[in-house]
Design an enzyme around this catalytic site. Structure first.
Site, PDB file in Angstrom:
ATOM      1  CE1 TYR A 185      -3.918   2.253   0.671  1.00 25.76           C
ATOM      2  CE2 TYR A 185      -2.413   3.336   2.190  1.00 25.76           C
ATOM      3  CZ  TYR A 185      -3.593   3.328   1.468  1.00 25.76           C
ATOM      4  OH  TYR A 185      -4.444   4.404   1.547  1.00 25.76           O
ATOM      5  CE  LYS A 201      -3.445   5.120  -1.784  1.00 23.45           C
ATOM      6  NZ  LYS A 201      -4.472   5.659  -2.702  1.00 23.45           N
TER       7      LYS A 201
END
Length: 256
Positions: A161, A165
């Protein structure tokens, strides 16, 4: 919105993952400011509910089922947006999925790619389509991606994750530089702990809440509506010399 600087009448905004959470919070702000809004999501029922809510603000609203990790789906959906609205002035790449929360050494390549497929590749496909349209049409535009404070802090058991990002943020910086000559601005919104369907189960875990909430200067989690005014500001283009930014919206968590 009463300030004409932020009157978005006639403006068309596309928000992926716009049927809930931060995406819906931004969509509400944009619709309230007078923008026509198109939301993409993979849940048709939630899409319809969000569109019905946004329609109450008086602008044109449409929702579409689109898997942003599917290149063909993105191309076809973006073409449908242009057919319906005629243009896209701002594009908010907000669709995302969370990691599985497994130890890094046990994270499979399949799991890593499940996350990056939506959070990074999906944002790439969406923003690429929007940028190509804006360049061809002329007149500028705005590209925005929803990033995360996991790019600032170490994110144990959430490396896929965080990587997705961080990649999104870096990609938008490149867009800001490359596309400036076309009048296109690009930013990432670095979101902190926020009440969303994705994050709320973790936020309300008693152990997590006890450990993290005291470190929140506002002593509360973020809310989707905390992103509404920022979306309006970015879409408005008022800050015409403001581009390539990482705008942190985390209630000062990162600096406390």
């Amino acid at each position: 919105m009463t300030n004409s600087m932020f009157d978005l009448t006639g403006h068309v905004a596309l928000i992926t993952g716009g049927n809930s959470g931060i995406g819906l919070g931004m969509a509400r702000g944009l619709a309230q400011a007078g923008a026509d809004v198109c939301i993409w999501g993979t849940n048709a029922e939630r899409n319809a509910a969000a569109a019905a809510e946004l329609s109450e603000f008086g602008g044109r609203v449409r929702s579409m089922v689109c898997d942003v990790g599917d290149e063909t789906a993105v191309q076809e959906s973006f073409a449908a947006v242009l057919e319906h609205f005629g243009r896209v002035d701002s594009c908010f790449a907000n669709a995302g999925v969370s990691g599985a929360g497994v130890p890094f050494t046990e994270t499979s390549l399949e799991e890593f790619r499940r996350v990056t497929r939506i959070n990074l590749e999906g944002a790439f496909l969406t923003l690429r389509a929007a940028a190509a349209h804006m360049v061809e049409r002329g007149g500028g535009g705005v590209l925005v991606g929803t990033s995360s404070v996991s790019t600032i802090h170490g994110a144990p058991r959430n490396q896929a994750y965080a990587a997705s990002k961080a990649g999104l943020t870096a990609m938008l910086k490149g867009c800001a530089v490359e596309l400036a000559r076309h009048g296109i601005m690009a930013h990432s919104i670095v979101a902190g702990w926020t009440e969303t369907p994705l994050a709320s189960p973790a936020l309300h875990n008693p152990a997590f809440e006890k450990k993290v909430l005291p470190r929140m200067p506002h002593r509360r989690w973020g809310k989707p509506e905390d992103f509404a005014a920022l979306a309006v500001y970015l879409a408005s283009g008022v800050g015409g010399f403001h581009t390539g930014d990482e705008i942190v919206v985390d209630g000062a968590y990162s600096i406390f």
